[in-house]
Scaffold this motif. Structure first.
Motif, short mmCIF file in Angstrom:
data_model
loop_
_atom_site.label_atom_id
_atom_site.label_comp_id
_atom_site.label_asym_id
_atom_site.label_seq_id
_atom_site.Cartn_x
_atom_site.Cartn_y
_atom_site.Cartn_z
N MET A 150 0.84 -1.18 0.00
CA MET A 150 0.00 0.00 0.00
C MET A 150 0.89 1.24 0.00
O MET A 150 1.85 1.32 0.74
N ALA A 151 0.58 2.21 -0.82
CA ALA A 151 1.34 3.45 -0.89
C ALA A 151 0.98 4.35 0.29
O ALA A 151 -0.18 4.45 0.69
N LYS A 152 1.98 5.00 0.84
CA LYS A 152 1.79 5.90 1.98
C LYS A 152 1.72 7.34 1.50
O LYS A 152 2.56 7.78 0.72
N PHE A 153 0.69 8.06 1.95
CA PHE A 153 0.62 9.50 1.68
C PHE A 153 1.51 10.20 2.70
O PHE A 153 1.50 9.85 3.88
N THR A 154 2.25 11.20 2.26
CA THR A 154 3.18 11.85 3.18
C THR A 154 2.85 13.30 3.50
O THR A 154 3.18 13.78 4.58
N ILE A 155 2.21 14.01 2.58
CA ILE A 155 1.88 15.42 2.85
C ILE A 155 0.85 15.89 1.82
O ILE A 155 0.79 15.35 0.72
N LEU A 156 0.06 16.86 2.21
CA LEU A 156 -0.91 17.48 1.31
C LEU A 156 -0.53 18.95 1.15
O LEU A 156 -0.34 19.65 2.15
N LYS A 157 -0.40 19.40 -0.08
CA LYS A 157 -0.08 20.79 -0.38
C LYS A 157 -1.17 21.34 -1.28
O LYS A 157 -1.10 21.20 -2.50
N PRO A 158 -2.19 21.97 -0.71
CA PRO A 158 -3.26 22.50 -1.56
C PRO A 158 -2.76 23.65 -2.43
O PRO A 158 -1.92 24.44 -2.02
N THR A 159 -3.31 23.71 -3.64
CA THR A 159 -3.04 24.81 -4.55
C THR A 159 -4.33 25.59 -4.73
O THR A 159 -5.34 25.02 -5.13
#
Length: 120
Positions: free
Chosen positions: A1-10
């Motif tokens: 399973m791929a791990k999400f590391t950060i969210l950067k909204p634009t």
């Protein structure tokens, strides 16, 4: 399973310079990158990063539209409220909610909704 590391909204805007000024001068973000020729900027405050961009020609854009909000958690919501309440358009005043958060909401210069909360 791929791990999400950060969210950067634009957030899209046609007012790039004004938006960088709002986030840096009023909200206290640091402008980490500003590429006026590319129509893009990156702003950071602690572990929060928000990118601003003029949408490219493949994305229809008349006005900023976002049906949700950006929710930023903090360890000092009352302090932020005192700093922002007279400098921003307020959506709702600071209050305690039954779900265990103390929070308030403001609009940025484009009309995007920003909520700030602290766990009770």
């Amino acid at each position: 399973m791929a791990k999400f590391t950060i969210l950067k909204p634009t957030l899209y805007t046609k007012q790039l310079k004004e938006s960088v000024a709002f986030y840096s001068e009023i909200l206290g973000f640091e402008c980490a990158a500003f590429e006026e020729a590319l129509g893009w900027a990156s702003l950071q405050k602690d572990s929060v990063e928000i990118m601003l961009a003029y949408p490219n020609e493949h994305i229809p854009f008349d006005l900023p539209v976002f049906s949700g909000s950006l929710y930023i958690t903090t360890d000092s919501v009352d302090r932020l409220w005192e700093m922002y309440k007279n400098r921003c358009k307020v959506c709702y005043d600071i209050e305690n909610f039954d779900y265990g958060m103390r929070e308030f909401a403001i609009y940025d210069n484009n009309g995007y909704l920003l909520q700030f909360g602290q766990q009770l």
